[in-house]
Design a protein around this motif. Structure first.
Motif, mmCIF file in Angstrom:
data_model
loop_
_atom_site.group_PDB
_atom_site.id
_atom_site.type_symbol
_atom_site.label_atom_id
_atom_site.label_comp_id
_atom_site.label_asym_id
_atom_site.label_seq_id
_atom_site.Cartn_x
_atom_site.Cartn_y
_atom_site.Cartn_z
ATOM 1 N N HIS A 55 0.882 -1.276 -0.034
ATOM 2 C CA HIS A 55 -0.078 -0.007 -0.020
ATOM 3 C C HIS A 55 0.845 1.298 0.167
ATOM 4 O O HIS A 55 0.502 2.233 -0.879
ATOM 5 C CB HIS A 55 -0.808 0.057 1.233
ATOM 6 C CG HIS A 55 -1.535 1.427 1.529
ATOM 7 N ND1 HIS A 55 -2.690 1.847 0.611
ATOM 8 C CD2 HIS A 55 -1.342 2.242 2.252
ATOM 9 C CE1 HIS A 55 -3.252 2.935 1.291
ATOM 10 N NE2 HIS A 55 -2.206 3.253 2.080
ATOM 11 N N SER A 93 -3.608 -4.477 2.447
ATOM 12 C CA SER A 93 -3.361 -4.702 0.817
ATOM 13 C C SER A 93 -2.492 -5.882 0.623
ATOM 14 O O SER A 93 -1.467 -6.398 1.135
ATOM 15 C CB SER A 93 -2.508 -3.213 0.715
ATOM 16 O OG SER A 93 -2.249 -3.372 -0.753
ATOM 17 N N TYR A 110 -9.405 -3.836 -3.193
ATOM 18 C CA TYR A 110 -8.649 -2.702 -2.427
ATOM 19 C C TYR A 110 -9.375 -2.390 -1.368
ATOM 20 O O TYR A 110 -10.648 -2.445 -1.424
ATOM 21 C CB TYR A 110 -8.212 -1.694 -3.721
ATOM 22 C CG TYR A 110 -7.778 -2.131 -4.913
ATOM 23 C CD1 TYR A 110 -6.258 -2.457 -4.765
ATOM 24 C CD2 TYR A 110 -8.393 -2.226 -5.827
ATOM 25 C CE1 TYR A 110 -5.804 -2.630 -5.923
ATOM 26 C CE2 TYR A 110 -8.081 -2.603 -7.214
ATOM 27 C CZ TYR A 110 -6.528 -3.051 -7.166
ATOM 28 O OH TYR A 110 -6.100 -3.401 -8.325
ATOM 29 N N GLU A 120 -5.583 3.188 -4.034
ATOM 30 C CA GLU A 120 -4.807 2.036 -4.739
ATOM 31 C C GLU A 120 -5.093 1.668 -6.078
ATOM 32 O O GLU A 120 -4.326 1.389 -6.852
ATOM 33 C CB GLU A 120 -4.758 0.831 -3.753
ATOM 34 C CG GLU A 120 -3.862 0.727 -2.540
ATOM 35 C CD GLU A 120 -3.510 -0.518 -2.084
ATOM 36 O OE1 GLU A 120 -4.039 -1.480 -2.640
ATOM 37 O OE2 GLU A 120 -3.061 -0.427 -0.727
#
Length: 341
Positions: free
Chosen positions: A90, A266, A284, A289
């Motif tokens: 992330h 993530s 996500y 992201e």
């Protein structure tokens, strides 16, 4: 054992014990009136709270219906809220979105910021933001609440002080972040009030899904009724909770009631940055992201940040499909400042 805080007109609400299926609750005032009071003397409070939970589960205490809409955050305000960034995938993606290089040390030394802990919002409270242009984003996370942790605690000692676990919506205002970080002094305006799940649960409620350091279940994020993400919370977690808590305690003790967050959950996919759920990926836990992945794949993002009226839901279920913490279920809404008079 599951604990929640119901509104009662006070700043800190009233502590209740919640049934395992999240349908009923009963006051915990005979043991502790608030969650912070229980945490301040956990060794003495825990047996009494567990007795109430047992009686509620057996039907000895009838309890009352449990409604997450009546909940404040389990800790409506805390002495400290420190949010880590355990999922380095992330970090790498959002830094790319800002065209910022990621130092190699980020893989070995956790990132952590100290957030505002005086105005947490409940799991059904709206996320109030003054302007859509701020770049409103959700961040689905997991957090732990600790007992007293001495300065310089080892990860093993830190792990032994984890008392409760809950879910988080760490709201971010993405378009405010670059200018704030450019000042060299960290987040402030870009991190408004944080929301937490209806219930905070003791680690044993997770069974085999808790190994003392990580949660090995998917964390679901829904946006306007569509599944946005379901990453596995134990996958690609570079720094576990023991490491994060020990990091927070490196130069200071942590008092009972300190909350330490995981950062946005993530997952990578086949070594890459991940894919949306509808393309076979884990999706996500935040909009930033998917925007970065779109930029990588297509040259520019197409997914917008959140708008007023959008609905965000964050939930974790056990292997039988039962909600563990209850859901954070919030609408993004426009904030209007009070009149000067």
């Amino acid at each position: 054992m599951k604990l929640a805080t119901l509104r009662d007109g006070s700043r800190d609400g009233r502590l209740v014990v919640v049934s395992a299926d999240l349908t009923r609750c009963t006051p915990a005032g005979t043991v502790a009136g608030t969650l912070q009071a229980a945490l301040d003397n956990w060794a003495a409070a825990e047996p009494g709270l567990r007795k109430i939970a047992e009686e509620l589960g057996l039907g000895i205490v009838a309890g009352e219906p449990f409604d997450p809409a009546d909940c404040m955050a389990p800790l409506p305000r805390a002495y400290q809220w420190a949010d880590g960034s355990a999922y380095v995938n992330h970090v790498e993606l959002v830094r790319k979105a800002r065209r910022a290089e990621m130092p190699e040390t980020f893989w070995t030394d956790p990132l952590m910021y100290q957030g505002g802990s005086d105005s947490f919002i409940g799991p059904r409270d709206p996320v109030l933001v003054a302007d859509e242009s701020y770049g409103i984003d959700m961040e689905a996370e997991i957090a732990v609440i600790v007992d007293d942790v001495p300065m310089g605690a080892s990860p093993d000692l830190a792990a032994s002080r984890i008392r409760l676990i809950m879910l988080v919506n760490d709201v971010s205002l993405r378009n405010l972040i670059p200018a704030e970080l450019a000042k060299g002094f960290g987040f402030f305006h870009a991190k408004p009030s944080t929301a937490f799940s209806p219930a905070a649960v003791t680690p044993d409620e997770l069974g085999d899904a808790w190994d003392g350091r990580k949660v090995s279940l998917p964390l679901e994020t829904w946006l306007n009724g569509d599944l946005f993400g379901k990453p596995a919370a134990d996958v690609d977690m570079t720094f576990d909770f023991a490491t994060l808590v020990a990091h927070a305690a490196k130069t200071r003790p942590l008092c009972a009631g300190t909350i330490v967050g995981s950062g946005t959950v993530s997952n990578k996919l086949d070594g890459g940055p991940g894919k949306p759920v509808n393309e076979g990926g884990a999706g996500y836990s935040c909009v930033a992201e998917i925007r970065m992945v779109e930029t990588i794949n297509d040259g520019a993002p197409t997914t917008e940040f959140l708008r007023f009226g959008d609905q965000v839901k964050i939930e974790m279920k056990d292997e039988k499909g039962q909600s563990i913490f209850g859901a954070i279920d919030q609408k993004i809404a426009k904030y209007s400042a009070p009149d000067a008079n």
